[in-house]
Each structure stands twice: as C-alpha cells, then as structure tokens.
Motif scaffolding. Structure first.
Motif, PDB file in Angstrom:
ATOM      1  N   ALA A 196       7.237  63.264  37.498  1.00  0.00           N
ATOM      2  CA  ALA A 196       6.239  62.215  37.255  1.00  0.00           C
ATOM      3  C   ALA A 196       6.779  60.853  37.692  1.00  0.00           C
ATOM      4  N   ARG A 197       8.051  60.578  37.416  1.00  0.00           N
ATOM      5  CA  ARG A 197       8.643  59.308  37.854  1.00  0.00           C
ATOM      6  C   ARG A 197       8.667  59.218  39.374  1.00  0.00           C
ATOM      7  N   GLU A 198       8.928  60.340  40.039  1.00  0.00           N
ATOM      8  CA  GLU A 198       8.935  60.342  41.506  1.00  0.00           C
ATOM      9  C   GLU A 198       7.544  60.042  42.059  1.00  0.00           C
ATOM     10  N   ILE A 199       6.508  60.594  41.442  1.00  0.00           N
ATOM     11  CA  ILE A 199       5.135  60.325  41.886  1.00  0.00           C
ATOM     12  C   ILE A 199       4.781  58.859  41.634  1.00  0.00           C
ATOM     13  N   ASN A 200       5.182  58.329  40.486  1.00  0.00           N
ATOM     14  CA  ASN A 200       4.944  56.916  40.203  1.00  0.00           C
ATOM     15  C   ASN A 200       5.590  56.028  41.266  1.00  0.00           C
ATOM     16  N   GLN A 201       6.812  56.369  41.655  1.00  0.00           N
ATOM     17  CA  GLN A 201       7.504  55.583  42.668  1.00  0.00           C
ATOM     18  C   GLN A 201       6.797  55.695  44.019  1.00  0.00           C
ATOM     19  N   LEU A 202       6.300  56.888  44.328  1.00  0.00           N
ATOM     20  CA  LEU A 202       5.555  57.063  45.577  1.00  0.00           C
ATOM     21  C   LEU A 202       4.303  56.190  45.611  1.00  0.00           C
ATOM     22  N   ILE A 203       3.618  56.093  44.479  1.00  0.00           N
ATOM     23  CA  ILE A 203       2.422  55.256  44.410  1.00  0.00           C
ATOM     24  C   ILE A 203       2.777  53.810  44.751  1.00  0.00           C
ATOM     25  N   LEU A 204       3.897  53.334  44.218  1.00  0.00           N
ATOM     26  CA  LEU A 204       4.339  51.971  44.526  1.00  0.00           C
ATOM     27  C   LEU A 204       4.783  51.849  45.976  1.00  0.00           C
ATOM     28  N   ASP A 205       5.480  52.862  46.482  1.00  0.00           N
ATOM     29  CA  ASP A 205       5.936  52.820  47.879  1.00  0.00           C
ATOM     30  C   ASP A 205       4.750  52.732  48.834  1.00  0.00           C
ATOM     31  N   VAL A 206       3.710  53.511  48.563  1.00  0.00           N
ATOM     32  CA  VAL A 206       2.511  53.495  49.410  1.00  0.00           C
ATOM     33  C   VAL A 206       1.848  52.122  49.354  1.00  0.00           C
ATOM     34  N   GLN A 207       1.738  51.551  48.153  1.00  0.00           N
ATOM     35  CA  GLN A 207       1.135  50.223  48.004  1.00  0.00           C
ATOM     36  C   GLN A 207       1.894  49.192  48.835  1.00  0.00           C
ATOM     37  N   ARG A 208       3.217  49.222  48.775  1.00  0.00           N
ATOM     38  CA  ARG A 208       4.031  48.223  49.466  1.00  0.00           C
ATOM     39  C   ARG A 208       4.032  48.436  50.975  1.00  0.00           C
ATOM     40  N   LYS A 209       4.070  49.687  51.405  1.00  0.00           N
ATOM     41  CA  LYS A 209       4.158  49.959  52.837  1.00  0.00           C
ATOM     42  C   LYS A 209       2.848  49.685  53.563  1.00  0.00           C
ATOM     43  N   TYR A 210       1.725  50.071  52.931  1.00  0.00           N
ATOM     44  CA  TYR A 210       0.432  49.990  53.607  1.00  0.00           C
ATOM     45  C   TYR A 210      -0.495  48.926  53.033  1.00  0.00           C
ATOM     46  N   ASN A 211      -0.054  48.208  52.000  1.00  0.00           N
ATOM     47  CA  ASN A 211      -0.901  47.209  51.336  1.00  0.00           C
ATOM     48  C   ASN A 211      -2.223  47.819  50.884  1.00  0.00           C
ATOM     49  N   THR A 212      -2.160  49.032  50.395  1.00  0.00           N
ATOM     50  CA  THR A 212      -3.357  49.703  49.901  1.00  0.00           C
ATOM     51  C   THR A 212      -3.801  49.088  48.573  1.00  0.00           C
ATOM     52  N   SER A 213      -5.073  49.240  48.303  1.00  0.00           N
ATOM     53  CA  SER A 213      -5.639  48.943  46.987  1.00  0.00           C
ATOM     54  C   SER A 213      -5.881  50.285  46.312  1.00  0.00           C
TER      55      SER A 213
END
Length: 261
Positions: A196-213
């Motif tokens: 679960a922590r790894e998925i949480n980190q992925l969500i943040l990584d995606v936000q930062r890399k692609y500026n997703t909403s």
C-alpha cells in the motif's frame, strides 16, 4: 475560495491557488437508486496538478461519484464539467474523446485474465483507435511499465502476478494514454501495508512527473494522509467539509474526526 462548495467553509489553507484552473467542476449533483438518495446537492472542484481525496464511509457514494464523473452512471440532476465539457450532455463519441484524457484505476484493477500484460496495456490504444506504429506502441507499453517498475512483466499473464503487481499494471494501463486526470477508486484496498505504501508513492510520483490532477476515493487514512493535497469529506450525500489532513483532523465535527481516531 472555491465558491461551488456550498456545504462547508474551507479554511485558508484550502483556498484555490492563485492562477489555478479547475479541470473538474461538479455543481449541484444528485444521484439516487430508487429510494436510496446517494448524492444530494454535491459540489466540488478539482484543480490542475492537485490530488484531491474524497473521504467517506463505505456505502457513502464515493464510487458512485467517480462513475458519474466518467459517464458510467447518469446523474439525476446537476452538472459535471470535465476539461470544459459537461459529461451528462455528451453523446457517445464525445464522451469517448474525453475518456482518452481521463484515466480510471478500478478498485479491482479490471485486467483481462486471458491477455498478457502487454496486451492489457495495448487495449486502451486499440479501444480508442490511437494511430501508432508497432514500434511506437511497444515504446509506449514499455514506458508505462517502467513508470511502475514492472518492465520485466511485459509477457506475463495476470494470474502470475501478485495483488500489488496487478494494481501497478492497472496503473500502467491507465498511464499509457498520458491522461490529464486520473480517478483512483480505493487504490490500496486489500493490499498489505508495504505494498500500500508503494502504491501511495506511485500516486505521488505520477502527479509530480506528469502534473496530473487526481481524485482519489479512499477510506484508508494512510493513503489519505500520504497522497492528498486536499480532502473532501462526503457525508449524507454532500461535500460537508473540505481541507487539508491537518485542518480536518482538528475539525469540531465528530463525523469528521471519527476518521482520524
């Protein structure tokens, strides 16, 4: 201040950043199933580049909300503007065009068991008639898998993957079209704490890399604390409160503070 949220008073930490753009605006949304009133005058805006968690008890209407946003359910009343288009007004072809810009990570991952990982990732490209060469498709598949750290699984079957790996592949499939918006439906449900922590980190990584909403549907408070820029609390079909994790944890509404105990 976000004037569309009429059921609560945001604190200063949650006011709309100057110059930010709303990519989703939900206004006076209603949805019921028979006598069950699920959403009642629900109002909310998602701004570009932010992760917004919708927090609520099981059965409170969180998944109904995002299914209305993506057009899988038709609301009874209200508007849902996504990237400038009112979802309830769109015909099928126009709705499909919007869906190429909105990724949806299902709670169950929704991988096709009879397809390899590669074929699962290629599916949205075929579904939306994305015109790419074979080499370009291969590059897109590998980039999406590398984003979630699973390039080595490209020719594996879903049955060969762990639950956490399947969740990552579901996210990779969501990312392959490089959406502007991602809707996460309970992204950590059923996962062990480490995964679960790894998925949480992925969500943040995606936000930062692609500026997703992103709108993240969750009642996992670790996920909420880790991923949220803002939190909207869904109670009795309405957005009753909105704020940061810290501000809501100090709320004087016991229905809110119950989530933080």
């Amino acid at each position: 201040m976000d004037t569309l949220i009429v059921n609560e008073q945001p604190d200063t930490a949650t006011r709309r950043p100057e110059g930010s753009e709303a990519v989703i605006t939900i206004d006076h949304l209603y949805k019921s199933f028979g006598d069950n009133q699920v959403l009642q005058d629900f109002n909310l805006s998602l701004y570009r580049g932010e992760n917004l968690v919708v927090l609520g008890k099981s059965g409170s209407g969180k998944s109904v909300l995002i299914k209305c946003i993506i057009g899988l359910l038709e609301p009874d009343a209200g508007s849902i503007y996504v990237l400038g288009e009112n979802i309830p007004d769109l015909e099928h072809d126009a709705l499909d065009q919007i869906r190429t810009r909105v990724g949806f990570l299902f709670q169950s991952n929704a991988l096709y068991d009879s397809m390899t990982v590669r074929e699962n990732l290629e599916f949205p490209l075929r579904r939306h008639w994305i015109d790419k060469t074979r080499a370009e498709v291969d590059e897109m598949v590998m980039e999406a898998l590398e984003n979630v750290g699973l390039a080595h699984t490209v020719d594996m079957m879903p049955a060969e993957l762990s639950g956490g790996m399947r969740k990552r592949i579901g996210l990779a499939r969501t990312l392959i079209l490089k959406p502007d918006i991602i809707l996460y439906d309970e992204p950590t449900t059923g996962l062990d704490p480490i995964t679960a922590r790894e998925i949480n980190q992925l969500i943040l990584d995606v936000q930062r890399k692609y500026n997703t909403s992103a709108i993240i549907i969750s009642h996992d408070m670790k996920c909420v604390e880790y991923t949220a820029n803002r939190i909207a609390v869904l109670i009795d079909g309405r957005c009753q409160h909105i704020g940061t994790f810290e501000s809501l944890s100090r709320s004087d509404d016991p229905r809110v503070t119950a989530f933080f105990l």
